[in-house]
Design a protein around this motif. Structure first.
Motif, PDB file in Angstrom:
ATOM      1  N   ARG A   1      -3.190   2.864   7.823  1.00  0.00           N
ATOM      2  CA  ARG A   1      -2.022   3.774   7.386  1.00  0.00           C
ATOM      3  C   ARG A   1      -0.658   3.799   7.969  1.00  0.00           C
TER       4      ARG A   1
ATOM      5  N   GLN B   1       1.260   1.192   6.019  1.00  0.00           N
ATOM      6  CA  GLN B   1       1.501   1.482   4.980  1.00  0.00           C
ATOM      7  C   GLN B   1       2.794   2.422   4.916  1.00  0.00           C
TER       8      GLN B   1
ATOM      9  N   ALA C   1       6.774   2.436   3.422  1.00  0.00           N
ATOM     10  CA  ALA C   1       7.531   3.636   2.646  1.00  0.00           C
ATOM     11  C   ALA C   1       8.603   4.275   3.574  1.00  0.00           C
TER      12      ALA C   1
ATOM     13  N   LYS D   1       6.842  -2.286  -3.532  1.00  0.00           N
ATOM     14  CA  LYS D   1       5.380  -3.061  -3.088  1.00  0.00           C
ATOM     15  C   LYS D   1       4.841  -4.058  -3.855  1.00  0.00           C
TER      16      LYS D   1
ATOM     17  N   THR E   1      -3.910  -2.562  -3.865  1.00  0.00           N
ATOM     18  CA  THR E   1      -2.822  -2.651  -2.470  1.00  0.00           C
ATOM     19  C   THR E   1      -1.826  -1.483  -2.683  1.00  0.00           C
TER      20      THR E   1
ATOM     21  N   ARG F   1      -3.174   1.912  -2.452  1.00  0.00           N
ATOM     22  CA  ARG F   1      -3.414   2.156  -0.924  1.00  0.00           C
ATOM     23  C   ARG F   1      -2.035   2.685  -0.669  1.00  0.00           C
ATOM     24  N   HIS F   2      -1.064   1.957  -0.762  1.00  0.00           N
ATOM     25  CA  HIS F   2       0.401   2.593  -0.174  1.00  0.00           C
ATOM     26  C   HIS F   2       0.790   3.905  -0.831  1.00  0.00           C
TER      27      HIS F   2
END
Length: 213
Positions: free
Chosen positions: A20, A23, A27, A51, A60, A63-64
């Motif tokens: 996390r 990620q 962001a 991404k 992926t 998940r981000h």
């Protein structure tokens, strides 16, 4: 950033916290300078496209976006956001197992940079997950007994995992001896956080392996 730090503090015992953090770091760079209230669906969609442009797949990207969604949900509950914006989700195709022939494996390894080639060769010889290879420590390896082990907090099943080492796996590790005092597969003096997708995708293409992961 304040919302991210508050969320991290509230979830510091999360088993996937390390993922996390990575990620949310991506962001945070993208949203730098933006007010929390300015992060709407369009902004999130732009993050997803950014991404995706790095070469990763829909799963992926999702998940981000889910990591950002968790922070926004936390901010909404705290009263820092009037509403929680909807999170755009990419379609994830059904997964399938892709097998590499020995010839394809040789092509893949030869097309990768040295540090990635060693990790790929070891992964093929052991079946270990990416993070278990990138963060493998010498303290987890016994070449005499031809054994490696993954601690419960590093394993997907959350149980200690003993990994028998084949001749190929032992050969890779022996070539790595002396590269670093702690890490079996170091990169620039430490453990590699995220192998570059550019080099990987180029090698996969050279080996004619399609969407091999």
């Amino acid at each position: 950033d304040a919302a991210v730090l508050d969320w991290l503090e509230a979830h510091k015992h999360l088993r996937t916290l390390s993922d996390r953090k990575d990620q949310l770091r991506f962001a945070s760079k993208w949203f730098k300078g933006k007010l929390l209230t300015a992060i709407d669906r369009d902004a999130l969609d732009a993050l997803g496209k950014k991404k995706a442009a790095t070469g990763v797949g829909p799963a992926t990207v999702n998940r981000h976006l889910a990591a950002v969604s968790a922070v926004l949900g936390h901010a909404f509950k705290k009263g820092w956001l009037p509403i929680k914006p909807p999170i755009p989700k990419r379609h994830e195709p059904e997964k399938r197992v892709r097998w590499a022939t020995q010839e394809q494996a040789r092509k893949l390894i030869s097309a990768l940079p040295g540090h990635l080639a060693a990790m790929a060769e070891f992964s093929l010889a052991t079946g270990l997950r990416q993070s278990n290879v990138t963060h493998l420590e010498w303290s987890q390896v016994d070449l005499g007994r031809r054994l490696a082990w993954i601690h419960a907090d590093q394993a997907k099943g959350k149980r200690d995992l003993a990994v028998p080492l084949s001749d190929a796996a032992v050969a890779v590790l022996r070539r790595q001896l002396g590269a670093h005092a702690k890490w079996a597969f170091p990169y620039r003096g430490g453990a590699i956080k995220q192998p570059t997708q550019v080099a990987w995708l180029a090698a996969v293409k050279a080996a004619d392996l399609g969407d091999f992961h």
